[in-house]
Design a protein around this motif. Sequence first.
Motif, PDB file in Angstrom:
ATOM      1  N   GLN A  35       0.846  -1.184   0.000  1.00 57.29           N
ATOM      2  CA  GLN A  35       0.000   0.000   0.000  1.00 57.29           C
ATOM      3  C   GLN A  35       0.886   1.239   0.000  1.00 57.29           C
ATOM      4  OE1 GLN A  35      -1.119  -2.664   2.350  1.00 57.29           O
ATOM      5  NE2 GLN A  35      -2.143  -3.223   0.434  1.00 57.29           N
ATOM      6  N   LEU A  36       0.527   2.214  -0.826  1.00 58.31           N
ATOM      7  CA  LEU A  36       1.291   3.440  -0.967  1.00 58.31           C
ATOM      8  C   LEU A  36       0.375   4.627  -0.732  1.00 58.31           C
ATOM      9  CD1 LEU A  36       3.161   2.518  -4.276  1.00 58.31           C
ATOM     10  CD2 LEU A  36       4.050   2.300  -1.944  1.00 58.31           C
ATOM     11  N   VAL A  37       0.817   5.561   0.080  1.00 58.00           N
ATOM     12  CA  VAL A  37       0.034   6.740   0.395  1.00 58.00           C
ATOM     13  C   VAL A  37       0.867   7.980   0.124  1.00 58.00           C
ATOM     14  CG1 VAL A  37      -1.259   7.989   2.145  1.00 58.00           C
ATOM     15  CG2 VAL A  37      -1.272   5.491   2.138  1.00 58.00           C
ATOM     16  N   GLU A  38       0.410   8.806  -0.816  1.00 59.53           N
ATOM     17  CA  GLU A  38       1.104  10.040  -1.154  1.00 59.53           C
ATOM     18  C   GLU A  38       0.557  11.206  -0.343  1.00 59.53           C
ATOM     19  OE1 GLU A  38       0.501   8.015  -5.324  1.00 59.53           O
ATOM     20  OE2 GLU A  38      -0.684   8.303  -3.502  1.00 59.53           O
ATOM     21  N   SER A  39       1.402  12.200  -0.150  1.00 59.07           N
ATOM     22  CA  SER A  39       0.999  13.426   0.502  1.00 59.07           C
ATOM     23  C   SER A  39       1.938  14.544   0.077  1.00 59.07           C
ATOM     24  CB  SER A  39       1.007  13.279   2.027  1.00 59.07           C
ATOM     25  OG  SER A  39       2.306  12.992   2.506  1.00 59.07           O
ATOM     26  N   GLY A  40       1.549  15.773   0.359  1.00 57.98           N
ATOM     27  CA  GLY A  40       2.409  16.909   0.089  1.00 57.98           C
ATOM     28  C   GLY A  40       2.022  17.749  -1.103  1.00 57.98           C
ATOM     29  N   GLY A  41       1.019  17.329  -1.850  1.00 58.93           N
ATOM     30  CA  GLY A  41       0.586  18.113  -2.991  1.00 58.93           C
ATOM     31  C   GLY A  41      -0.107  19.387  -2.548  1.00 58.93           C
TER      32      GLY A  41
ATOM     33  N   SER B 167       8.435  25.813  -4.596  1.00 58.76           N
ATOM     34  CA  SER B 167       8.897  24.462  -4.304  1.00 58.76           C
ATOM     35  C   SER B 167       7.837  23.679  -3.557  1.00 58.76           C
ATOM     36  CB  SER B 167      10.177  24.498  -3.463  1.00 58.76           C
ATOM     37  OG  SER B 167      11.238  25.121  -4.149  1.00 58.76           O
ATOM     38  N   LEU B 168       7.934  22.374  -3.679  1.00 55.73           N
ATOM     39  CA  LEU B 168       7.011  21.473  -3.014  1.00 55.73           C
ATOM     40  C   LEU B 168       7.724  20.146  -2.806  1.00 55.73           C
ATOM     41  CD1 LEU B 168       4.035  22.087  -2.254  1.00 55.73           C
ATOM     42  CD2 LEU B 168       3.358  20.820  -4.287  1.00 55.73           C
ATOM     43  N   ARG B 169       7.422  19.466  -1.708  1.00 54.51           N
ATOM     44  CA  ARG B 169       7.984  18.141  -1.478  1.00 54.51           C
ATOM     45  C   ARG B 169       6.870  17.130  -1.295  1.00 54.51           C
ATOM     46  NH1 ARG B 169      11.906  15.707   3.305  1.00 54.51           N
ATOM     47  NH2 ARG B 169       9.966  15.930   4.514  1.00 54.51           N
ATOM     48  N   LEU B 170       6.877  16.105  -2.127  1.00 56.79           N
ATOM     49  CA  LEU B 170       5.914  15.031  -2.040  1.00 56.79           C
ATOM     50  C   LEU B 170       6.493  13.868  -1.246  1.00 56.79           C
ATOM     51  CD1 LEU B 170       4.617  14.897  -5.732  1.00 56.79           C
ATOM     52  CD2 LEU B 170       3.846  16.359  -3.840  1.00 56.79           C
ATOM     53  N   SER B 171       5.629  13.186  -0.522  1.00 55.31           N
ATOM     54  CA  SER B 171       6.032  12.023   0.252  1.00 55.31           C
ATOM     55  C   SER B 171       5.201  10.816  -0.150  1.00 55.31           C
ATOM     56  CB  SER B 171       5.857  12.272   1.754  1.00 55.31           C
ATOM     57  OG  SER B 171       6.660  13.340   2.197  1.00 55.31           O
ATOM     58  N   CYS B 172       5.813   9.652  -0.120  1.00 52.86           N
ATOM     59  CA  CYS B 172       5.125   8.403  -0.407  1.00 52.86           C
ATOM     60  C   CYS B 172       5.503   7.403   0.668  1.00 52.86           C
ATOM     61  CB  CYS B 172       5.507   7.871  -1.788  1.00 52.86           C
ATOM     62  SG  CYS B 172       4.856   6.228  -2.157  1.00 52.86           S
ATOM     63  N   ALA B 173       4.547   7.054   1.508  1.00 51.54           N
ATOM     64  CA  ALA B 173       4.776   6.103   2.586  1.00 51.54           C
ATOM     65  C   ALA B 173       4.320   4.718   2.156  1.00 51.54           C
ATOM     66  CB  ALA B 173       4.030   6.538   3.841  1.00 51.54           C
TER      67      ALA B 173
ATOM     68  N   ASN C  84       4.801   4.949  -7.270  1.00 59.73           N
ATOM     69  CA  ASN C  84       4.820   3.609  -7.843  1.00 59.73           C
ATOM     70  C   ASN C  84       5.884   2.759  -7.169  1.00 59.73           C
ATOM     71  OD1 ASN C  84       6.662   2.057 -10.162  1.00 59.73           O
ATOM     72  ND2 ASN C  84       4.483   1.529 -10.245  1.00 59.73           N
ATOM     73  N   ALA C  85       5.533   1.521  -6.869  1.00 60.35           N
ATOM     74  CA  ALA C  85       6.480   0.541  -6.352  1.00 60.35           C
ATOM     75  C   ALA C  85       6.550  -0.622  -7.326  1.00 60.35           C
ATOM     76  CB  ALA C  85       6.055   0.053  -4.975  1.00 60.35           C
ATOM     77  N   ARG C  86       7.754  -1.010  -7.687  1.00 61.66           N
ATOM     78  CA  ARG C  86       7.941  -2.106  -8.629  1.00 61.66           C
ATOM     79  C   ARG C  86       8.733  -3.228  -7.972  1.00 61.66           C
ATOM     80  NH1 ARG C  86       9.187  -1.387 -14.907  1.00 61.66           N
ATOM     81  NH2 ARG C  86       6.929  -1.079 -14.718  1.00 61.66           N
ATOM     82  N   ILE C  87       8.171  -4.426  -8.080  1.00 62.30           N
ATOM     83  CA  ILE C  87       8.825  -5.615  -7.562  1.00 62.30           C
ATOM     84  C   ILE C  87       9.078  -6.565  -8.726  1.00 62.30           C
ATOM     85  CG2 ILE C  87       8.647  -7.597  -6.015  1.00 62.30           C
ATOM     86  CD1 ILE C  87       6.876  -5.931  -4.208  1.00 62.30           C
ATOM     87  N   GLU C  88      10.329  -6.912  -8.921  1.00 63.69           N
ATOM     88  CA  GLU C  88      10.716  -7.796 -10.016  1.00 63.69           C
ATOM     89  C   GLU C  88      10.976  -9.186  -9.459  1.00 63.69           C
ATOM     90  OE1 GLU C  88      14.054  -5.938 -11.851  1.00 63.69           O
ATOM     91  OE2 GLU C  88      12.887  -4.241 -12.587  1.00 63.69           O
TER      92      GLU C  88
ATOM     93  N   ASP D  31       3.553  -4.100 -10.212  1.00 62.50           N
ATOM     94  CA  ASP D  31       3.502  -2.666  -9.951  1.00 62.50           C
ATOM     95  C   ASP D  31       2.370  -2.340  -8.992  1.00 62.50           C
ATOM     96  OD1 ASP D  31       4.561  -2.040 -13.248  1.00 62.50           O
ATOM     97  OD2 ASP D  31       5.589  -1.286 -11.461  1.00 62.50           O
ATOM     98  N   TYR D  32       2.653  -1.453  -8.057  1.00 62.52           N
ATOM     99  CA  TYR D  32       1.668  -0.980  -7.099  1.00 62.52           C
ATOM    100  C   TYR D  32       1.630   0.538  -7.162  1.00 62.52           C
ATOM    101  CZ  TYR D  32       2.204  -5.732  -5.378  1.00 62.52           C
ATOM    102  OH  TYR D  32       2.262  -7.104  -5.285  1.00 62.52           O
ATOM    103  N   TRP D  33       0.434   1.092  -6.945  1.00 64.42           N
ATOM    104  CA  TRP D  33       0.234   2.521  -7.121  1.00 64.42           C
ATOM    105  C   TRP D  33      -0.455   3.152  -5.930  1.00 64.42           C
ATOM    106  CZ3 TRP D  33       2.256   4.813 -11.398  1.00 64.42           C
ATOM    107  CH2 TRP D  33       2.588   3.972 -12.472  1.00 64.42           C
ATOM    108  N   GLY D  34      -0.073   4.384  -5.642  1.00 63.80           N
ATOM    109  CA  GLY D  34      -0.761   5.163  -4.643  1.00 63.80           C
ATOM    110  C   GLY D  34      -1.992   5.810  -5.243  1.00 63.80           C
ATOM    111  N   GLN D  35      -2.728   6.539  -4.412  1.00 67.25           N
ATOM    112  CA  GLN D  35      -3.979   7.141  -4.860  1.00 67.25           C
ATOM    113  C   GLN D  35      -3.777   8.438  -5.639  1.00 67.25           C
ATOM    114  OE1 GLN D  35      -2.734   7.563  -1.847  1.00 67.25           O
ATOM    115  NE2 GLN D  35      -2.904   9.772  -1.511  1.00 67.25           N
TER     116      GLN D  35
END
Length: 120
Positions: free
Chosen positions: A3-9, A17-23, A96-100, A108-112
């Motif tokens: 699970q991926l959760v973005e924030s900072g937009g 400037s802006l900083r995005l985070s993905c937990a 995006n998280a990629r597991i090979e 591939d996994y994606w945040g909202q």
Amino acid sequence: QVQLVESGGGLVQAGGSLRLSCAASKSLFGINAMAWYRQAPGNQRELVAAITSGGNTNYADSVKGRFTISRDNAKNTVYLQMNSLKPEDTAVYYCNARIEGVLYRVQDYWGQGTQVTVSS
């Protein structure tokens, strides 16, 4: 699953400037690569920046020198520092998280997504 959760937009003026985070819900050690993509209305989703488990990074030509991707393994978090923002950067940004796996099997996994709007 991951699970991926973005924030900072948010809304910023051009040049700001802006900083995005993905937990992530699991350790980044189990993820081969993390990336940020973006998609504006009517446009295709495009790769913005990526970072591998080994620390290698890759950037889209349009953001080189302005954006920086980084990670904090202790916090299971990936960041995207965005400087000198332009109106053209306006889009929904997705983590995006990629597991090979074996035989080059890719998951591939994606945040909202988080909205970034840059005004002129």
